[in-house]
Design an enzyme around this catalytic site. Structure first.
Site, short mmCIF file in Angstrom:
data_model
loop_
_atom_site.label_atom_id
_atom_site.label_comp_id
_atom_site.label_asym_id
_atom_site.label_seq_id
_atom_site.Cartn_x
_atom_site.Cartn_y
_atom_site.Cartn_z
N ASP A 171 -40.56 10.80 61.04
CA ASP A 171 -41.10 12.15 61.13
C ASP A 171 -41.28 12.56 62.59
O ASP A 171 -40.92 13.67 63.00
CB ASP A 171 -42.43 12.20 60.39
CG ASP A 171 -42.86 13.61 60.00
OD1 ASP A 171 -42.01 14.52 60.00
OD2 ASP A 171 -44.04 13.80 59.67
N HIS A 254 -36.40 19.25 59.55
CA HIS A 254 -37.30 19.45 58.41
C HIS A 254 -36.69 20.35 57.35
O HIS A 254 -36.99 20.22 56.16
CB HIS A 254 -38.66 19.99 58.87
CG HIS A 254 -39.59 18.91 59.33
ND1 HIS A 254 -39.50 18.34 60.57
CD2 HIS A 254 -40.61 18.27 58.69
CE1 HIS A 254 -40.43 17.41 60.70
NE2 HIS A 254 -41.12 17.34 59.57
N HIS A 257 -34.68 18.03 55.32
CA HIS A 257 -35.60 17.28 54.45
C HIS A 257 -35.95 18.09 53.22
O HIS A 257 -35.92 17.60 52.09
CB HIS A 257 -36.88 16.93 55.19
CG HIS A 257 -38.01 16.57 54.27
ND1 HIS A 257 -38.85 17.52 53.71
CD2 HIS A 257 -38.44 15.38 53.77
CE1 HIS A 257 -39.71 16.94 52.91
NE2 HIS A 257 -39.50 15.64 52.93
N HIS A 271 -41.24 11.02 53.23
CA HIS A 271 -40.98 12.23 54.00
C HIS A 271 -40.24 11.92 55.30
O HIS A 271 -39.19 12.50 55.60
CB HIS A 271 -42.31 12.95 54.28
CG HIS A 271 -42.22 14.09 55.22
ND1 HIS A 271 -41.90 15.37 54.82
CD2 HIS A 271 -42.42 14.16 56.57
CE1 HIS A 271 -41.90 16.18 55.86
NE2 HIS A 271 -42.22 15.47 56.94
#
Length: 363
Positions: A171, A254, A257, A271
Site C-alpha cells: 500500500d 488504487h 485495486h 488491499h
C-alpha cells in the site's frame, strides 16, 4: 484552490503503548465505544480493559462484523448512540478502522484509531473506503477531519502475520508514484485542496524507507521481534503513507485495486497486495524508465508482493473479466484521471497484461 495538508491531531507509536490507551482516549470523552473483532478482543482485550482500570473514562465493546459497508457503519453509529458513548475507538485492521471513523463522523463524536496491524495507511486518514456487503468496492467517504488520535503499539503489530506487514508495504509503495502524478496534474487531493510540498516529501521518504528497510523488517517480523527496521516500516506504512496519499493525492494504483475487487479470484488478497500490482500498472501507463520499473519489481519480489496475475490468484486470466477491471479502474468517481497522461479502459487492460508479463520475466 488552496493547498491543504491533513493529519491526525496526535500520532503515538511505540512498543507497549496499548496499555496507555485510556490515557489517550480520555481527553476526548467520558465513555468509549470500542469497535473490535471477536478475535482481536481475545488477543488484546485484557490489555485494553486494563488500561481503563485507573481511568475515569468508561468503555463498552462492540464486535465488528467484518466489512466496511454502509449497513455496518449505520449499525455501529446506532449502537454507539444507544450506549451513551461520546467517543469511538477503532481497534484492528483497515476495515474495522474505516468503519469506526465513518460511524464517528455520522454520530458526531471524536474518534481514536488503534491499528493492530501495519497493513494499510487507513489509520491516519479522513477517508473510509466503503464496500458492498460482498466486499466489492463501492465508494470513498471523505470526512472533514482526520482522527483525533492514532495509537500504534508496535509490539502488537509485529505479532500479526508477516504477510500483513508486507501488505502495508504494498500500500505504501504506491504513495510516491500516485503523489507525483496528482501533484504534477494539479489534481485535488483527498482533503479538498491541492497537494503540498510537505506531503510529497513525506511520500518520497516513505518510498526510500521501504527500499532501505523493507527486507530487514520482514526478516525481523518473521522472528516476531521488533527492530529499528520494523519500527521504521510501521511508521512508513502508517504515518508517511497515510499523510502522503491523503494530502498529495491518489492516482492509478488504487484505481486498479478498486477494479480488481470485482474479480472474484482476488478476494483472498489483501488491499496492499492488489495496490502493489496496481503500482506496476501505473508505472507502465506513465511510461517510467526500465530502471525505475525494475527497482519496484525487484523490491516487490524481495518481500513477496504480487507482480503477476497469478500472484493475485488469477491463474487463468479471462479477457472479459480483465476488461471489466480496466473499465472499473477508469470509473468517473475513481482516481485514474489523476495520472500524468490520459488513459481509457483499453490502455489499462494493455498495461495489466504488460505488468503481468514483466513480472513473469523478472521472477
Amino acid at each position: 484552490m488552496a493547498k491543504i495538508l491533513g493529519s491526525p491531531s496526535r500520532y503515538i507509536q511505540g512498543a507497549g503503548e496499548l496499555q496507555n490507551l485510556a490515557k489517550y482516549v480520555s481527553p476526548f470523552g467520558k465513555k468509549a465505544f470500542i469497535v473490535i473483532t471477536e478475535s482481536g478482543k481475545k488477543r488484546i482485550g485484557d490489555v485494553i480493559s486494563g488500561s481503563f482500570t485507573a481511568s475515569e473514562c468508561e468503555f463498552v465493546y462492540d464486535t465488528f462484523h467484518g466489512e466496511c459497508s454502509k449497513d455496518e457503519i449505520n449499525r455501529l453509529k446506532s449502537a454507539c448512540e444507544a450506549s451513551g458513548c461520546d467517543v469511538i475507538v477503532g481497534v484492528g485492521g483497515g476495515k474495522a478502522i474505516d468503519s469506526a471513523k465513518a460511524a464517528a463522523y455520522y454520530a458526531g463524536v471524536p474518534v481514536v484509531v488503534c491499528p493492530t496491524i501495519a497493513a494499510t495507511d487507513a489509520p491516519c486518514s479522513a477517508l473510509s473506503v466503503i464496500y458492498t456487503p460482498d466486499g466489492v468496492f463501492e465508494e470513498y467517504l471523505f470526512m472533514p477531519s482526520n482522527p483525533n488520535a492514532v495509537l500504534v503499539d508496535t509490539e502488537v503489530c509485529v505479532k500479526a502475520p508477516v504477510r500483513l506487514l508486507v501488505s502495508g508495504m504494498g500500500d505504501a509503495l504506491a504513495t510516491v508514484f500516485e503523489a507525483r502524478s496528482a501533484v504534477q496534474k494539479e489534481a485535488d487531493n483527498c482533503v479538498g485542496g491541492k497537494g503540498t510540498m510537505a506531503a510529497l516529501a513525506l511520500a518520497e521518504l516513505c518510498y526510500k524507507t521501504l527500499l532501505a528497510q523493507g527486507v530487514k523488517a520482514k526478516a525481523a517480523a518473521e522472528q516476531g521481534v521488533c527492530t529499528p527496521a520494523v519500527e521504521q516500516i510501521i511508521e512508513a506504512n502508517t504515518l508517511l503513507s497515510g499523510i502522503g496519499f491523503e494530502s498529495a493525492g491518489l492516482a492509478g494504483a488504487h484505481a486498479v485495486h478498486n477494479g480488481l475487487t470485482a474479480y472474484e479470484e482476488t478476494h483472498s488478497l489483501y488491499h496492499g497486495e492488489k495496490v502493489a500490482f496496481g503500482t506496476l500498472v501505473q508505472l507502465i501507463l506513465e511510461d517510467y524508465s526500465l530502471a525505475e520499473i525494475e527497482e519496484v519489481v525487484n523490491f516487490c519480489i524481495s518481500v513477496d508482493l504480487p507482480v503477476t496475475l497469478e500472484d493475485l490468484g488469477i491463474t487463468a486470466p479471462d479477457p472479459k473479466k480483465l476488461m471489466k477491471v480496466a473499465e472499473l479502474s477508469c470509473a468517473e468517481n475513481d482516481t485514474m484521471g489523476n495520472l500524468k497522461v490520459t488513459v481509457g479502459p483499453a490502455d489499462v487492460y494493455a498495461a495489466i497484461l504488460a505488468a503481468d508479463a514483466l513480472g513473469h520475466q523478472y521472477k
